[in-house]
Scaffold this active site. Structure first.
Site, PDB file in Angstrom:
ATOM      1  N   HIS A 387       0.859  -1.388  -0.092  1.00 17.30           N
ATOM      2  CA  HIS A 387      -0.017   0.065  -0.011  1.00 17.30           C
ATOM      3  C   HIS A 387       0.808   1.238  -0.008  1.00 17.30           C
ATOM      4  O   HIS A 387       0.661   2.186  -0.572  1.00 17.30           O
ATOM      5  CB  HIS A 387      -0.831  -0.221   1.345  1.00 17.30           C
ATOM      6  CG  HIS A 387      -1.850   1.257   1.403  1.00 17.30           C
ATOM      7  ND1 HIS A 387      -3.244   1.179   1.273  1.00 17.30           N
ATOM      8  CD2 HIS A 387      -1.271   2.433   1.781  1.00 17.30           C
ATOM      9  CE1 HIS A 387      -3.554   2.279   1.422  1.00 17.30           C
ATOM     10  NE2 HIS A 387      -2.381   3.184   1.848  1.00 17.30           N
ATOM     11  N   GLU A 388       1.679   1.277   0.878  1.00 14.50           N
ATOM     12  CA  GLU A 388       2.812   2.538   1.032  1.00 14.50           C
ATOM     13  C   GLU A 388       3.610   2.737  -0.404  1.00 14.50           C
ATOM     14  O   GLU A 388       3.915   3.784  -0.666  1.00 14.50           O
ATOM     15  CB  GLU A 388       3.532   2.475   2.202  1.00 14.50           C
ATOM     16  CG  GLU A 388       2.909   2.358   3.491  1.00 14.50           C
ATOM     17  CD  GLU A 388       1.836   3.361   3.720  1.00 14.50           C
ATOM     18  OE1 GLU A 388       1.939   4.676   3.019  1.00 14.50           O
ATOM     19  OE2 GLU A 388       0.761   3.353   4.541  1.00 14.50           O
ATOM     20  N   HIS A 391       1.593   4.322  -3.060  1.00  7.50           N
ATOM     21  CA  HIS A 391       1.465   5.671  -2.938  1.00  7.50           C
ATOM     22  C   HIS A 391       2.365   6.336  -3.699  1.00  7.50           C
ATOM     23  O   HIS A 391       2.320   7.375  -4.105  1.00  7.50           O
ATOM     24  CB  HIS A 391       1.404   6.110  -1.330  1.00  7.50           C
ATOM     25  CG  HIS A 391       0.047   6.194  -0.754  1.00  7.50           C
ATOM     26  ND1 HIS A 391      -1.073   6.332  -1.337  1.00  7.50           N
ATOM     27  CD2 HIS A 391      -0.290   5.412   0.435  1.00  7.50           C
ATOM     28  CE1 HIS A 391      -1.962   6.427  -0.535  1.00  7.50           C
ATOM     29  NE2 HIS A 391      -1.498   5.576   0.670  1.00  7.50           N
ATOM     30  N   ASP A 453      -4.763   0.494  -1.742  1.00  6.90           N
ATOM     31  CA  ASP A 453      -5.062  -0.905  -1.248  1.00  6.90           C
ATOM     32  C   ASP A 453      -5.218  -1.667  -2.512  1.00  6.90           C
ATOM     33  O   ASP A 453      -4.759  -2.778  -2.230  1.00  6.90           O
ATOM     34  CB  ASP A 453      -6.683  -0.578  -0.789  1.00  6.90           C
ATOM     35  CG  ASP A 453      -6.981   0.193   0.334  1.00  6.90           C
ATOM     36  OD1 ASP A 453      -5.794   0.315   1.304  1.00  6.90           O
ATOM     37  OD2 ASP A 453      -7.814   0.781   0.704  1.00  6.90           O
TER      38      ASP A 453
END
Length: 556
Positions: A387-388, A391, A453
């Site tokens: 997820h990170e 980003h 996500d």
């Protein structure tokens, strides 16, 4: 430990009738290569099995509502506390970290104790001394009343009408200053604040004072409390396992980018690969907090008095303000990080191209150690890593290059294709209606988190399957006893479990109107229903809610 194992075993045995029926529903996915079922009967596996069973709601079809199937049991057994507007696995873990910090801050000081730690304990004790907060309350009231009286006198001057806007801004700043300190005042004011909070968030009780004081000390003396926590509760071997997860997920992102991405031109794709390789991972805590001299020097100007809470607060505010100002006109320290080690969250920094995982986050049920099935860690903290990382390539992060500079490094054709892909996701999430809020999700507002996500789930699952192939020769991990789910299914279940969360209506509406994330339910349903490996793993038919089929949205 023996009593716990007996309790866990009893819980598993009590599920046998239900488990027998569910065997007919669940069948191993095509990805599961092991034909011989082996079970892990270690204390850790029994613990994990009990934890999983306690959260499930077997009455729900996972192909119709995977979130309720995964979290229904936990939500029924864990009502929202009276002093909270919502409750879930994240707040639950946050509370456990706070309890550990409380024990550390209340422990007696000793002669060899680090000076910074001693100061943190004094600040905590001064906060807990409620008789001194009454004086603090009187001072805040005096400041505000002086300001109010000053405003009344000024209103007599007609010329100030021309400066109404500036007066309003000044009043707002003054009010925000007072409001920010209300929760540290005496109970007389806390109960007035509770009246306000009851309307805004639905809470009906005050947060315990010790909890407020722990959070105040933790946020004021970040590295002193971080050092306390790390010394007592962080095991260094977690870093090694996190390195495995991070590198596996980095590989998965690049592998999918090179083999499955058909909308990005080659030059932009190559630069995206370079950025993914350049992402710097930070785990646990900044190394400098282990330097005793640095910690003492960092707060040497603070001289706390256990009987002067107001004076202590003013000192810390001044110190924090000076620290913030000191960073002006300085270059961004791209290899350093300054996140509070006790934070229960993870982050991506676009200006440094870093992903950060503080020690507070690296605990069950997010991070499971090597003694537990890897499927659980890959499904929880592994998805968070993905997820990170993703980003860095969402609708905001993509605007920064591998060095953290704001730069248009994408071709126009790739930008156009990206926008087309993201529109699918905006439309998908716009259609989700959240009953608790009585509102639809805002797909555009939550786009960055939804992209992360969806990408994170794909990357972590791909990394997990690679780990099985490389570390176990393709042989599946032993199964958990009594759960009757294979390890691919446990991966998805572990992802859902860290999203278990319930909201009061007031908080739910606030989440929709101003939150960056979709509601937890749709963070699970949205990402799972888009992913072909999920529908294979649970044999979800084309007509089911959790199988979007040809309508599935994918960016990365």
């Amino acid at each position: 430990m023996t009593k716990n194992l007996i309790k866990m075993s009893s819980l598993i045995l009590s599920q046998n009738k239900v488990l027998f029926l569910t065997k007919m529903f669940f069948s191993p996915s095509v990805s599961q290569r092991s034909s011989k079922a082996e079970f892990c009967l270690s204390p850790e596996c029994i613990e994990a099995a009990g934890s999983i069973l306690s959260k499930l709601d077997r009455t729900v079809n996972p192909c119709e509502d995977f979130y309720t199937f995964s979290c229904g049991g936990w939500l029924k057994e864990n009502p929202i506390p009276e002093d909270s507007s919502s409750h879930g696995i994240y707040p639950w873990l946050r509370q456990h970290v706070d309890i550990k910090l409380k024990e550390l801050l209340e422990a007696p000081s000793h002669a060899k104790e680090l000076e910074a730690v001693t100061k943190a304990k004094i600040l905590y004790r001064s906060c807990m001394n409620e008789s001194k907060t009454i004086l603090f309350s009187k001072i805040i009231i005096m400041l505000y009343s002086l300001r109010t009286q000053h405003n009344k006198n000024n209103l007599k001057t007609a010329s100030l009408i021309l400066f109404c806007l500036f007066r309003t801004i000044a009043n707002y700043i003054q009010w925000r200053t007072v409001f920010s300190k209300i929760t540290t005042l005496s109970r007389r004011f806390l109960y007035r604040y509770l009246d306000f909070a009851r309307v805004i968030s639905g809470t009906t009780s005050l947060t315990p004072r010790w909890d407020k004081c722990v959070n105040y000390v933790e946020n004021s003396l970040v590295y002193a409390t971080g050092r306390l926590f790390v010394d007592a509760h962080f095991q260094e071997d977690k870093k090694h396992m996190m390195e495995e997860l991070i590198e596996g997920i980095r590989w998965a992102f690049i592998d999918m980018l090179e083999k499955e991405n058909d909308w990005m031109d080659e030059q932009t794709k190559q630069r995206a690969v370079e950025k993914a390789h350049a992402v710097l991972a930070k785990v646990g805590y900044p190394e400098f907090i282990l330097n005793d001299t640095y910690l003492s020097e960092d707060i040497k100007e603070l001289e706390f008095n256990e009987k002067d809470y107001y004076g202590n607060v003013m000192q810390t505010l001044k110190m924090i303000a000076k620290s913030d100002v000191s960073w002006l006109r300085k270059s961004v320290p791209r290899t350093e990080w300054f996140t509070n080690p006790t934070t229960v969250n993870a982050f991506y920094s676009s200006s440094t191209n870093q992903i950060r995982f503080p020690a507070g986050e690296l605990q069950k049920p997010f991070f499971w150690g090597k003694e537990y099935p890897r499927s659980l860690s890959y499904g929880a903290i592994g998805v968070i890593v993905g997820h990170e990382l993703t980003h860095g390539f969402d609708n905001n992060g993509r605007k920064y290059d591998k060095n953290g500079n704001l730069d248009q490094w994408w071709s126009e054709s790739s930008v156009t294709a990206f926008n087309e892909k993201t529109q699918c996701m905006i439309d998908q999430y716009n259609d989700y209606y959240w009953e608790e809020a009585g509102l639809n999700v805002r797909g555009k507002r939550t786009l960055a988190e939804n992209i992360a996500d969806n990408g994170g789930v794909r990357e972590a699952f791909r990394a997990y399957r690679r780990w099985v192939d490389n570390s176990r020769g393709g042989v599946e991990e032993p199964l958990l006893p009594g759960v009757d789910l294979n390890n691919n299914q446990l991966f998805f279940l572990s992802y859902a479990h860290v999203r278990c969360n319930s909201y009061r209506p007031e908080a739910a509406r606030e989440q929709i109107q101003s939150g960056a994330h979709s509601p937890p339910k749709y963070r699970v349903i949205g990402a799972m229903s888009n992913y072909e490996e999920f529908r294979k793993t649970f044999n979800c038919p084309q007509s089911s809610v959790m199988n979007r089929g040809a309508q599935s949205c994918r960016v990365w």
